[in-house]
Write a protein that holds these residues in place. Structure first.
Motif, short mmCIF file in Angstrom:
data_model
loop_
_atom_site.label_atom_id
_atom_site.label_comp_id
_atom_site.label_asym_id
_atom_site.label_seq_id
_atom_site.Cartn_x
_atom_site.Cartn_y
_atom_site.Cartn_z
N ARG A 22 0.88 -1.18 0.00
CA ARG A 22 0.00 0.00 0.00
C ARG A 22 0.91 1.22 0.00
O ARG A 22 2.02 1.14 0.50
N ARG A 23 0.45 2.32 -0.57
CA ARG A 23 1.30 3.52 -0.55
C ARG A 23 0.99 4.33 0.71
O ARG A 23 -0.16 4.68 0.97
N CYS A 24 2.02 4.60 1.49
CA CYS A 24 1.83 5.43 2.69
C CYS A 24 1.46 6.85 2.25
O CYS A 24 1.86 7.29 1.17
N GLN A 25 0.75 7.55 3.09
CA GLN A 25 0.15 8.78 2.57
C GLN A 25 1.16 9.90 2.30
O GLN A 25 0.87 10.84 1.59
N TYR A 26 2.35 9.80 2.81
CA TYR A 26 3.35 10.84 2.58
C TYR A 26 4.37 10.43 1.50
O TYR A 26 5.28 11.17 1.16
N CYS A 27 4.22 9.21 0.93
CA CYS A 27 5.31 8.62 0.15
C CYS A 27 5.37 9.11 -1.29
O CYS A 27 4.39 9.06 -2.03
N ASP A 28 6.57 9.52 -1.67
CA ASP A 28 6.83 10.00 -3.02
C ASP A 28 7.89 9.13 -3.71
O ASP A 28 8.49 9.53 -4.69
N PHE A 29 8.15 7.94 -3.17
CA PHE A 29 9.21 7.10 -3.73
C PHE A 29 8.74 6.38 -4.99
O PHE A 29 7.54 6.34 -5.29
N ALA A 30 9.69 5.75 -5.68
CA ALA A 30 9.38 5.01 -6.91
C ALA A 30 8.81 3.64 -6.52
O ALA A 30 9.54 2.67 -6.36
N VAL A 31 7.50 3.62 -6.33
CA VAL A 31 6.83 2.45 -5.75
C VAL A 31 5.78 1.91 -6.71
O VAL A 31 5.09 2.67 -7.39
N LYS A 32 5.65 0.59 -6.77
CA LYS A 32 4.57 -0.06 -7.50
C LYS A 32 3.73 -0.81 -6.48
O LYS A 32 4.25 -1.67 -5.75
N GLY A 72 13.91 0.34 -0.88
CA GLY A 72 12.65 0.30 -1.62
C GLY A 72 11.84 1.55 -1.41
O GLY A 72 12.36 2.57 -0.98
N GLY A 73 10.50 1.36 -1.68
CA GLY A 73 9.80 0.11 -1.76
C GLY A 73 9.91 -0.73 -0.48
O GLY A 73 10.37 -0.28 0.56
N THR A 74 9.50 -1.94 -0.62
CA THR A 74 9.53 -2.86 0.51
C THR A 74 10.24 -4.14 0.08
O THR A 74 9.58 -5.07 -0.42
S1 SF4 Z 1 8.32 2.97 0.13
FE1 SF4 Z 1 8.04 3.02 2.36
S2 SF4 Z 1 6.97 4.96 2.70
FE2 SF4 Z 1 6.70 4.44 0.52
S3 SF4 Z 1 4.79 3.29 0.38
FE3 SF4 Z 1 6.43 1.81 0.62
S4 SF4 Z 1 6.52 1.45 2.83
FE4 SF4 Z 1 5.39 3.33 2.54
#
Ligand code: SF4
Length: 403
Positions: A22-32, A72-74
């Motif tokens: 799930r995307r955390c509400q503050y997250c701006d990382f390169a996440v899928k 990550g990511g996770t």
């Molecule tokens: S990278 Fe970290 S902060 Fe971002 S959505 Fe994933 S767990 Fe949350």
């Protein structure tokens, strides 16, 4: 135009693991966002990229790495087998140096005993846990998937698997809505006695759910005063317990500094693979396609999945060097400061923003925690005093685009 080739053997590698449940509400990382990490897709893309990197030749991997960091990511969402698969891709010989620091990030909800044991067997010897808070309401507000008990359990799981070298991340300066008690969170982390703690102030990024809530007036960010108070209070608590505040955001027991991050701060060469990863070998910096699907499609063809690159010019290099110097407790060697720079830093010394320290018989100027709160501004001031060249006059800087 990009001209100079960069051929310094690279001893440090960052690998990006893009998946999060799930995307955390503050997250701006390169996440899928995916419920289960796609370990086959991930390793296939990395294999394609490594072939392209090898053909390209500008980031040649050294026969033995000094640091490997999987972030990550996770990464823990990729499960138990991902680190063994990564080791096979890089070549076991590259990971054979007994001094190798191999860090992997993990989130408590996906860090099971099976994951920890398999990672340790693959060679991971340091884990960075994304805990962020031990307060139930704050974790829910952030959108995290674990609770306070999950964080404690993850620390125990790491230790049982022999991963004693662990770091815990905490976020400070949360809005009032999160109902977080900072002191209670610091007490909780100290009770776990991790050898390394990282603190990050919450930043609001445009395009995130938090950014939208703030723009619409539904959430008010913490004041600068509270940011400052929470940071300085944490520094006081952690250093009183024997942690060394060795970088603006990082604290460690003796001998537990992050060697990988020291590579970044020292300006040494590193290769980043995976979507959104950055690579640097002076003067070349390049960065990968940020979107996982775009990245994986290009990497699968065996082409470099690079979004862009630049040759960092002399002016930008100097500002960056000053900024990196000031980030850590090594600070700036005093003999690097010219007359105008010494006039600037004397003001810092008078106002408690910096101090002079002795390191290996050489005098250094380093920032205090109060100075670190003003890091960006102070770095610009010092750079200008040292004779920084305005960027528009920096003819050496150039950008080139692959795509
Ligand atoms: S990278 Fe970290 S902060 Fe971002 S959505 Fe994933 S767990 Fe949350």
């Amino acid at each position: 135009m990009v001209s100079a080739a960069s051929t310094v053997p690279v001893r440090s590698v960052y690998v990006h693991a893009p998946f999060c449940a799930r995307r955390c509400q503050y997250c701006d990382f390169a996440v899928k966002v995916r419920q289960v990490g796609d370990v086959d897709g991930w390793t296939a893309a990395l294999a394609g990229e490594l072939r392209a990197v090898s053909r390209d030749g500008r980031f040649p991997l050294a026969p033995a790495l000094g640091t490997l960091y999987v972030g990550g990511g996770t990464p823990s969402l990729l499960g138990p087998d991902c680190m063994g698969a990564l080791a096979r891709l890089l070549g076991p010989g590259r990971l054979a140096d007994p001094a190798l620091e191999w860090t992997a990030e993990a989130n408590p909800e996906s860090f099971s005993p099976e994951v920890a044991t398999a990672w340790r067997a693959a060679g991971v010897n340091r884990v960075s846990l994304g805990v962020q808070s031990f307060t139930e309401s704050a974790l829910r507000w952030m959108g995290r998937l674990h609770g306070p008990a999950g964080a404690r359990r993850a620390v125990e799981i790491a230790r049982r698997a022999g991963l004693d070298d662990l770091s815990v991340d905490l976020i400070f300066a949360l809005p009032d809505e999160a109902n977080r008690v900072w002191k209670a969170d610091l007490d909780a982390v100290l009770a776990l006695e991790p050898p390394h703690v990282s603190l990050y102030g919450l930043t609001v990024e445009v395009g995130t759910p938090l950014g939208k809530s703030v723009a619409e007036g539904r959430v008010r960010v913490a004041s600068e005063e509270r940011y400052r108070e929470e940071y300085l209070y944490a520094v006081e608590c952690l250093t009183a317990e024997g942690y060394v505040h060795y970088e603006v955001s990082n604290f460690a027991r003796s001998g537990h500094d992050s060697q990988h991050n020291r590579v970044y701060w020292g300006g040494a060469a590193y290769l980043g693979i995976g979507n959104g990863a950055h690579s640097f070998s002076e003067p070349l910096r390049r960065w990968n396609l940020r979107d996982w699907d775009d990245y994986a499609r290009v990497a699968a063809t065996g082409e470099l999945p690079v979004a862009s690159q630049e040759m960092v010019g002399a002016a930008a290099r100097q500002l960056e060097r000053v900024w990196l110097w000031l980030r850590t407790d090594h600070g700036v060697p005093w003999d690097q400061l010219n007359g105008p720079a010494r006039r600037v830093v004397r003001r810092w010394l008078k106002t408690g923003l910096a101090l002079r320290s002795d390191e290996d018989g050489r005098e250094h100027l380093r920032l205090t925690p109060a100075g670190w709160l003003l890091l960006d501004r102070l770095a610009v001031d010092l750079d200008q005093a040292l004779g920084g060249v305005p960027e528009e006059r920096d003819q050496e800087s150039s950008r080139g685009y692959y795509l």
